[in-house]
Design a protein around this motif. Structure first.
Motif, PDB file in Angstrom:
ATOM      1  N   VAL A 160       0.836  -1.202   0.000  1.00 44.50           N
ATOM      2  CA  VAL A 160       0.000   0.000   0.000  1.00 44.50           C
ATOM      3  C   VAL A 160       0.870   1.251   0.000  1.00 44.50           C
ATOM      4  CG1 VAL A 160      -1.694   1.309   1.336  1.00 44.50           C
ATOM      5  CG2 VAL A 160      -1.937  -1.168   1.088  1.00 44.50           C
ATOM      6  N   LEU A 161       1.943   1.218   0.798  1.00 39.89           N
ATOM      7  CA  LEU A 161       2.861   2.360   0.847  1.00 39.89           C
ATOM      8  C   LEU A 161       3.508   2.607  -0.512  1.00 39.89           C
ATOM      9  CD1 LEU A 161       4.161   4.470   2.684  1.00 39.89           C
ATOM     10  CD2 LEU A 161       5.913   2.797   3.267  1.00 39.89           C
ATOM     11  N   ALA A 162       3.868   1.520  -1.214  1.00 49.38           N
ATOM     12  CA  ALA A 162       4.469   1.662  -2.540  1.00 49.38           C
ATOM     13  C   ALA A 162       3.460   2.199  -3.550  1.00 49.38           C
ATOM     14  CB  ALA A 162       5.024   0.314  -3.013  1.00 49.38           C
ATOM     15  N   LEU A 163       2.190   1.789  -3.423  1.00 47.04           N
ATOM     16  CA  LEU A 163       1.166   2.321  -4.321  1.00 47.04           C
ATOM     17  C   LEU A 163       0.957   3.816  -4.090  1.00 47.04           C
ATOM     18  CD1 LEU A 163      -1.592  -0.446  -4.421  1.00 47.04           C
ATOM     19  CD2 LEU A 163       0.024   0.188  -6.211  1.00 47.04           C
ATOM     20  N   VAL A 164       0.948   4.238  -2.823  1.00 47.18           N
ATOM     21  CA  VAL A 164       0.838   5.668  -2.523  1.00 47.18           C
ATOM     22  C   VAL A 164       2.046   6.417  -3.082  1.00 47.18           C
ATOM     23  CG1 VAL A 164       0.755   7.371  -0.667  1.00 47.18           C
ATOM     24  CG2 VAL A 164      -0.564   5.259  -0.476  1.00 47.18           C
ATOM     25  N   GLN A 165       3.202   5.788  -3.003  1.00 47.46           N
ATOM     26  CA  GLN A 165       4.420   6.390  -3.541  1.00 47.46           C
ATOM     27  C   GLN A 165       4.360   6.527  -5.053  1.00 47.46           C
ATOM     28  OE1 GLN A 165       7.895   3.993  -2.970  1.00 47.46           O
ATOM     29  NE2 GLN A 165       9.333   5.696  -3.127  1.00 47.46           N
ATOM     30  N   GLY A 166       3.609   5.638  -5.711  1.00 43.93           N
ATOM     31  CA  GLY A 166       3.511   5.690  -7.163  1.00 43.93           C
ATOM     32  C   GLY A 166       4.612   4.926  -7.855  1.00 43.93           C
ATOM     33  N   VAL A 167       4.969   3.746  -7.312  1.00 48.37           N
ATOM     34  CA  VAL A 167       6.046   2.939  -7.902  1.00 48.37           C
ATOM     35  C   VAL A 167       5.617   2.409  -9.259  1.00 48.37           C
ATOM     36  CG1 VAL A 167       7.378   0.819  -7.645  1.00 48.37           C
ATOM     37  CG2 VAL A 167       6.991   2.289  -5.684  1.00 48.37           C
ATOM     38  N   GLY A 168       6.495   2.578 -10.251  1.00 49.05           N
ATOM     39  CA  GLY A 168       6.259   1.994 -11.566  1.00 49.05           C
ATOM     40  C   GLY A 168       5.187   2.669 -12.401  1.00 49.05           C
TER      41      GLY A 168
END
Length: 444
Positions: A160-168
């Motif tokens: 979830v944290l990576a999705l908020v970060q906008g990875v990829g």
């Protein structure tokens, strides 16, 4: 003994879940942040293969825990757990400022700081399976399910944290008429990898604080039981769990001392056929969920697009805590039923492996039906296997600390064997092939 107040029960379940969240959050966080860090580290996209080897070497943590038990017999798991949590917090806190530092090794630049700290975190995470689970033998079975719920959060929260970060995040430009499409447009992340690792450190601090809260909340400090039937692996009968649930924070004195009224001699045999089957199920399911399937997830999902990949990662991680909630309400205690559920999970796993082998042109690529099937398969596969792991561990809980220690070893060895089995086809023989962003290789 009167049952504890409801608020105390809820607080204990919450603390156990937060305690479990710290088990694998550090290594899971490194994996989901790879798309960001590989842009700056000299190893590039060979970094995942380095990380796989380091996680496998992290099983040396099991040897360190075994050495501790030899040197300090009867001391319990409190000190090893605190050491594991300390290593995880310090390792992620050092990753935040140091992950991008490189140094020459044998004439080539390598991300020495990142790889060294990743190995330290792998040591701590691998050791958690054989320290956290035995500690829970001092609590009744319902709290074991809360622990696995928290362990599911250790995979879900970094995702979830990576999705908020906008990875990829990327965008494909429309192809001009009779021309080839241009390169994809990559969008910058909303915050840096250092911020990600600082946030991950905060999660691990929360988990460590929850463990300290558990030590304060428990009526008496946990100790390793000596002698008695609890020193052997046994499977609890349904009536025994009902007796325990009357006092969820402390077992009755007779049970705490390892006494039981069970008349089934097989229930007290460390290597009974039933116990061996349960441990085998635990090893196989973890080999698939922690070793085999993660190695092919990108190959099975990315042909259907980045949206399918992110949905499979996040919703698949969400299936773990949902399966734990289901196990709290309905727990299967039939070995035949658990084997049937495992076979169902293996059917989904076989479908996903087939998609990975056929990558970059699996069936239904470029269609909404293909996206739905691959995401649904990942969710159901993760959910079924998570439920089986919780149910098996709950059944082994009746054997006390030795049984849960054996469960932790089975989990870790299964994960190790699964990772080792997938290293040659993915990194040496290149059985699986990936596509290219914004390039149609299948003529759809």
């Amino acid at each position: 003994m009167a049952a504890p107040p409801l608020c105390r029960l809820v607080l204990t379940h919450l603390l156990v879940a937060l305690f479990g969240m710290g088990a694998w959050a550090a290594v899971n966080g490194i994996w989901v942040e790879l798309p960001v860090v590989v842009k700056e580290l000299p190893e590039g996209w060979s970094l995942p293969s380095y990380l796989s080897v380091l996680v496998a070497l992290g099983n040396l943590g099991l040897l360190l825990v075994t050495l501790w038990r030899r040197l300090a017999p009867g001391k319990g798991e409190r000190v090893p757990i605190q050491v594991v949590q300390g290593l995880s917090m310090v390792g992620t806190a050092l990753l935040a400022p140091l992950w991008h530092h490189v140094a020459p090794v044998a004439g080539q630049l390598h991300s020495v700081a990142f790889l060294t700290l990743a190995f330290v975190l792998a040591l701590s995470c691998c050791a958690s399976n054989v320290t956290f689970l035995p500690f829970l033998s001092h609590l009744p079975p319902p709290f074991l399910r809360s622990f696995f719920l928290g362990q599911g959060l250790s995979a879900l929260m970094p995702c979830v944290l990576a999705l908020v970060q906008g990875v990829g995040r990327l965008e494909c430009l429309p192809a001009p008429a009779n021309g080839t499409p241009g390169p994809p447009i990559n969008f910058p992340e909303r915050f840096t990898a250092s911020t990600f690792f600082w946030t991950l450190t905060a999660l691990l601090v929360t988990s460590a604080a929850a463990f300290q809260g558990l030590l304060l909340l428990l009526p008496s400090p946990p100790s390793v039981p000596s002698g008695g039937p609890s020193a052997s692996l046994r499977v609890r009968t349904p009536g025994a769990e009902e007796e325990e649930e009357a006092s969820p924070l402390q077992e009755p004195p007779g049970q705490a001392a390892g006494t039981t009224s069970s008349s089934d001699p097989k229930a007290h045999q460390l290597f009974s056929a039933r116990s061996a089957c349960l441990l085998g199920l635990l090893a196989v399911t973890n080999a698939l969920t922690n070793g085999v399937l993660p190695a092919v997830q990108s190959f099975s999902c990315l042909p259907y697009g980045h949206l399918a990949y992110h949905l499979a990662v996040v919703l698949g991680s969400s299936a773990n805590p949902l399966a734990c909630f289901l196990a709290m309400a309905v727990l299967c205690r039939s070995l035949v039923g658990l084997c049937g559920l495992s076979l169902l999970g293996m059917l989904f796993a076989t479908y996903l492996m087939t998609l990975a082998v056929l990558s970059p042109c699996p069936p239904l690529v470029g269609t909404s039906a293909g996206v739905v099937l691959v995401v649904l398969s990942w969710v159901l596969c993760a959910g079924v296997f998570s439920y089986v792991k919780v149910a098996v561990s709950s059944m082994l809980h009746g054997g006390g600390r030795p049984a849960l220690l054996a469960a932790g070893v089975a989990i870790q060895m299964g994960s190790l064997l699964g990772a080792i089995a997938m290293f040659p086809p993915t990194s040496i023989y290149h059985v699986f092939h990936s596509g290219e962003d914004c390039v149609d290789l299948c003529g759809s």
